[in-house]
Design a protein around this motif. Structure first.
Motif, PDB file in Angstrom:
ATOM      1  N   ARG A 104       9.939   3.882  -5.681  1.00 49.34           N
ATOM      2  CA  ARG A 104       8.696   4.744  -6.289  1.00 49.34           C
ATOM      3  C   ARG A 104       8.230   4.359  -7.520  1.00 49.34           C
ATOM      4  O   ARG A 104       9.264   4.123  -8.000  1.00 49.34           O
ATOM      5  N   VAL A 105       6.718   4.286  -7.628  1.00 48.72           N
ATOM      6  CA  VAL A 105       6.626   3.672  -9.212  1.00 48.72           C
ATOM      7  C   VAL A 105       6.161   4.644  -9.751  1.00 48.72           C
ATOM      8  O   VAL A 105       5.414   4.747  -9.461  1.00 48.72           O
ATOM      9  N   ALA A 106       6.279   5.061 -11.253  1.00 49.76           N
ATOM     10  CA  ALA A 106       5.871   5.204 -11.999  1.00 49.76           C
ATOM     11  C   ALA A 106       5.107   4.481 -12.864  1.00 49.76           C
ATOM     12  O   ALA A 106       4.399   3.289 -13.369  1.00 49.76           O
ATOM     13  N   ILE A 107       3.615   5.746 -12.716  1.00 48.99           N
ATOM     14  CA  ILE A 107       2.139   4.833 -13.809  1.00 48.99           C
ATOM     15  C   ILE A 107       2.271   5.497 -15.148  1.00 48.99           C
ATOM     16  O   ILE A 107       2.523   6.271 -15.451  1.00 48.99           O
ATOM     17  N   SER A 108       2.183   4.155 -15.521  1.00 48.55           N
ATOM     18  CA  SER A 108       1.834   4.184 -17.175  1.00 48.55           C
ATOM     19  C   SER A 108       0.749   4.977 -18.151  1.00 48.55           C
ATOM     20  O   SER A 108      -0.602   4.759 -17.039  1.00 48.55           O
ATOM     21  N   GLY A 109       0.685   4.967 -18.750  1.00 48.10           N
ATOM     22  CA  GLY A 109      -0.963   5.351 -19.479  1.00 48.10           C
ATOM     23  C   GLY A 109      -1.457   7.058 -18.788  1.00 48.10           C
ATOM     24  O   GLY A 109      -0.236   7.980 -18.625  1.00 48.10           O
ATOM     25  N   ASP A 110      -2.857   6.867 -19.241  1.00 49.72           N
ATOM     26  CA  ASP A 110      -3.806   8.251 -18.962  1.00 49.72           C
ATOM     27  C   ASP A 110      -3.506   8.260 -17.564  1.00 49.72           C
ATOM     28  O   ASP A 110      -4.136   7.190 -16.777  1.00 49.72           O
ATOM     29  N   THR A 111      -3.564   9.812 -16.429  1.00 53.55           N
ATOM     30  CA  THR A 111      -3.461   9.236 -15.456  1.00 53.55           C
ATOM     31  C   THR A 111      -3.818  10.787 -14.978  1.00 53.55           C
ATOM     32  O   THR A 111      -4.043  10.881 -13.337  1.00 53.55           O
ATOM     33  N   LYS A 113      10.411   3.051 -10.764  1.00 52.56           N
ATOM     34  CA  LYS A 113      11.535   4.146 -11.206  1.00 52.56           C
ATOM     35  C   LYS A 113      13.050   4.379 -10.556  1.00 52.56           C
ATOM     36  O   LYS A 113      13.585   5.252 -10.704  1.00 52.56           O
ATOM     37  N   GLU A 114      12.274   4.261  -9.172  1.00 52.44           N
ATOM     38  CA  GLU A 114      13.391   4.560  -8.089  1.00 52.44           C
ATOM     39  C   GLU A 114      13.801   3.616  -6.744  1.00 52.44           C
ATOM     40  O   GLU A 114      12.724   2.945  -6.425  1.00 52.44           O
ATOM     41  N   ILE A 115      14.860   2.936  -6.714  1.00 56.72           N
ATOM     42  CA  ILE A 115      14.124   2.382  -4.619  1.00 56.72           C
ATOM     43  C   ILE A 115      15.505   3.305  -4.217  1.00 56.72           C
ATOM     44  O   ILE A 115      17.021   3.369  -4.517  1.00 56.72           O
ATOM     45  N   SER A 116      15.125   3.326  -3.109  1.00 57.64           N
ATOM     46  CA  SER A 116      15.619   3.522  -2.011  1.00 57.64           C
ATOM     47  C   SER A 116      16.926   2.903  -1.634  1.00 57.64           C
ATOM     48  O   SER A 116      16.450   1.707  -0.945  1.00 57.64           O
ATOM     49  N   PRO A 117      18.271   2.733  -1.292  1.00 61.75           N
ATOM     50  CA  PRO A 117      19.439   1.513  -0.810  1.00 61.75           C
ATOM     51  C   PRO A 117      19.335   2.607   0.738  1.00 61.75           C
ATOM     52  O   PRO A 117      19.964   1.629   0.999  1.00 61.75           O
ATOM     53  N   SER A 118      18.866   3.592   1.397  1.00 62.59           N
ATOM     54  CA  SER A 118      18.676   3.447   2.961  1.00 62.59           C
ATOM     55  C   SER A 118      17.036   2.977   3.283  1.00 62.59           C
ATOM     56  O   SER A 118      16.568   3.429   2.642  1.00 62.59           O
ATOM     57  N   LEU A 119      17.430   2.691   4.581  1.00 60.05           N
ATOM     58  CA  LEU A 119      15.813   2.449   5.164  1.00 60.05           C
ATOM     59  C   LEU A 119      16.014   3.805   5.941  1.00 60.05           C
ATOM     60  O   LEU A 119      16.108   4.490   6.461  1.00 60.05           O
ATOM     61  N   ASP A 120      14.129   3.721   6.092  1.00 56.98           N
ATOM     62  CA  ASP A 120      12.963   4.878   6.750  1.00 56.98           C
ATOM     63  C   ASP A 120      13.093   4.724   7.942  1.00 56.98           C
ATOM     64  O   ASP A 120      12.809   3.234   7.765  1.00 56.98           O
ATOM     65  N   SER A 121      13.616   5.677   8.972  1.00 59.24           N
ATOM     66  CA  SER A 121      13.621   4.769   9.520  1.00 59.24           C
ATOM     67  C   SER A 121      12.382   5.588  10.353  1.00 59.24           C
ATOM     68  O   SER A 121      12.185   4.852  11.628  1.00 59.24           O
ATOM     69  N   GLU A 122      11.189   5.610   9.839  1.00 56.44           N
ATOM     70  CA  GLU A 122      10.053   6.108  11.033  1.00 56.44           C
ATOM     71  C   GLU A 122       9.066   4.582  11.272  1.00 56.44           C
ATOM     72  O   GLU A 122       8.507   4.608  11.215  1.00 56.44           O
ATOM     73  N   SER A 146       0.481  -1.306  -0.120  1.00 56.70           N
ATOM     74  CA  SER A 146      -0.291  -0.517  -0.296  1.00 56.70           C
ATOM     75  C   SER A 146       0.525   0.823  -0.069  1.00 56.70           C
ATOM     76  O   SER A 146       2.337   1.401   0.081  1.00 56.70           O
ATOM     77  N   GLY A 147       0.290   2.492  -0.530  1.00 46.95           N
ATOM     78  CA  GLY A 147       0.848   4.010  -0.639  1.00 46.95           C
ATOM     79  C   GLY A 147       0.362   4.783  -0.839  1.00 46.95           C
ATOM     80  O   GLY A 147      -1.075   4.547  -0.838  1.00 46.95           O
ATOM     81  N   HIS A 148       0.354   6.167  -1.541  1.00 48.28           N
ATOM     82  CA  HIS A 148      -0.215   6.995  -1.865  1.00 48.28           C
ATOM     83  C   HIS A 148       0.446   7.638  -2.767  1.00 48.28           C
ATOM     84  O   HIS A 148       1.505   7.097  -3.080  1.00 48.28           O
ATOM     85  N   ALA A 149      -0.963   8.266  -3.851  1.00 49.29           N
ATOM     86  CA  ALA A 149      -0.432   8.530  -5.129  1.00 49.29           C
ATOM     87  C   ALA A 149       0.628   9.756  -5.190  1.00 49.29           C
ATOM     88  O   ALA A 149      -0.457  11.111  -4.279  1.00 49.29           O
ATOM     89  N   ARG A 150       1.170  10.313  -6.315  1.00 45.45           N
ATOM     90  CA  ARG A 150       1.760  11.817  -5.929  1.00 45.45           C
ATOM     91  C   ARG A 150       2.390  12.332  -7.753  1.00 45.45           C
ATOM     92  O   ARG A 150       2.314  11.066  -8.319  1.00 45.45           O
ATOM     93  N   SER A 151       2.850  13.324  -7.807  1.00 40.05           N
ATOM     94  CA  SER A 151       3.162  13.816  -8.937  1.00 40.05           C
ATOM     95  C   SER A 151       4.930  13.166  -9.001  1.00 40.05           C
ATOM     96  O   SER A 151       5.429  13.297  -7.448  1.00 40.05           O
ATOM     97  N   ASP A 152       5.355  12.857 -10.083  1.00 42.34           N
ATOM     98  CA  ASP A 152       6.448  12.681  -9.854  1.00 42.34           C
ATOM     99  C   ASP A 152       7.529  14.060  -9.750  1.00 42.34           C
ATOM    100  O   ASP A 152       8.959  13.768  -9.801  1.00 42.34           O
TER     101      ASP A 152
END
Length: 376
Positions: free
Chosen positions: A267-274, A251-260, A61-67
């Motif tokens: 980050r996963v880019a969405i293709s097509g009409d958004t 499109k992007e993978i962080s190499p470090s752990l989010d401590s929170e 699960s996550g949330h959508a956002r602009s790139d």
């Protein structure tokens, strides 16, 4: 004689009626007892031990956002005197969005400009004196010491002018730190402050959506992060856009752990009409990744594993008929935790049924009711 016959027939009839009633009562009690026995059987929730394939499927699960989301903020603190920001506002690069009361910085700038003007006048005067003294020295009408003094005065005035020039540039920056212009074309997606509010340096006053593509931000646990790589395909669903599935890629993978939240952000880019997807919408990302285990390993649901003083155990469910089963306590040896459950090392086989709820209240050998419409 007739009277005796009538008495005899009455007795026979009474005996027959009592016999019938007794049979009916016994039959009813038997059915009732059987029904009560069925009702008393505890229902059990069942999971299946299954074989692990080389390709695993996982959903997060996550949330959508602009790139490209830009957090707008001041680099100094003060009172907001101008705020040209509303949610959904379309802005162009260079538009004035906000300004704070930075009168102190403005005063310092004016003083620096005045000092620069004075320094420039002194430099021009020193330059004229140096040129005149040089000519007189060459003609023999001025001493060497006068010429050297003129050069020293010019050098000092030139250094003072350059210092004043840098001071003006610094003070201009301080004034600019209290003004926000749109850094690029975009849409305001969040307004976080109000006019006349006292804001601090670095405080986000608004978020500018300047991107052309939507994406989903999610976090992956440490036992999954090494199974994904850039450009892996993904399947995305947005909660409010029911029955609509989007495709995308990592499109992007962080190499470090989010401590929170103890996950690795990706980050996963969405293709097509958004066009229908808005920033902040809840989303789920599903993708497949190659596992490191072999086909011989099997998985057991995490909820099926309990632990007592003797070790890890499960309740194996053995069917008796279509409606009931018997649970048997089996001690097991488990391995690594995967996204689909524990790897089973010893104790069960692929296809075995196990209880996945109420482990602390089940008893070894207890008869339980199977779920309705259960087929196996």
């Amino acid at each position: 004689m007739n009277k005796m016959n009538r008495s005899y027939h009455s007795i026979v009839s009474l005996v027959w009626i009592l016999s019938v009633l007794t049979i009916v009562a016994l039959t009813g009690c038997s059915k009732k007892k059987k029904k009560v026995e069925e009702i008393r059987l505890r229902p059990v929730k069942i999971g299946v031990v299954h074989q692990l394939g080389l390709m695993q499927e996982a959903e997060f699960s996550g949330h959508a956002r602009s790139d490209q989301e830009i957090n707008l903020s001041f680099r100094t603190s003060g009172i907001l005197t101008t705020l040209n920001i509303t949610n959904g506002q379309v802005v162009k690069k260079g538009d004035l969005l906000a300004r704070i009361d930075n009168s102190e910085a403005q005063l310092s700038l004016e003083q620096s400009i005045a000092a620069l003007s004075s320094a420039k006048t002194s430099l021009n005067t020193a330059s004229s004196i140096l040129e005149r003294t040089r000519m007189l020295y060459e003609k023999g009408s001025s001493s060497l010491s006068d010429y050297e003094n003129a050069k020293t005065t010019y050098a000092n005035d030139k250094a003072n002018y350059e210092s004043s020039l840098r001071s003006v540039e610094i003070q201009k920056k301080q004034v600019e730190y209290g003004i926000i212009f749109a850094p690029t074309d975009g849409v305001i997606t969040k307004k976080a402050v109000e006019l006349n509010e006292n804001v601090s340096a670095g405080q986000v006053i608004a978020v500018l959506n300047a991107g052309s593509q939507m994406e989903v931000s999610i976090g992956l646990p440490d036992n999954v992060i090494n199974f994904v790589k850039l450009n892996d395909s993904a399947e995305i669903s947005i909660s409010v856009l029911k029955n609509k599935i989007f495709t995308g890629y990592i499109k992007e993978i962080s190499p470090s752990l989010d401590s929170e939240n103890s996950t690795y952000p990706i980050r996963v880019a969405i293709s097509g009409d958004t066009e229908m997807i808005k920033s902040g919408m809840a989303a789920k990302v599903k993708f497949k990744f190659a596992g490191t285990n072999t086909d011989r390993e099997i998985l057991i649901p995490v909820e099926a594993v309990g632990e007592d003083g003797k070790g890890r155990f499960v309740f194996k469910v053995e069917k008796e008929d279509d409606n009931s089963a018997v649970v048997k306590k089996v001690y097991v040896e488990i391995g690594d935790l995967t996204t689909q459950g524990f790897v089973m090392k010893r104790g069960l086989s692929s296809g075995d049924l196990v209880a996945v709820a109420g482990l602390q209240t089940l008893l070894n050998g207890e008869k339980v009711a199977l779920p309705k419409n259960f087929k196996r």
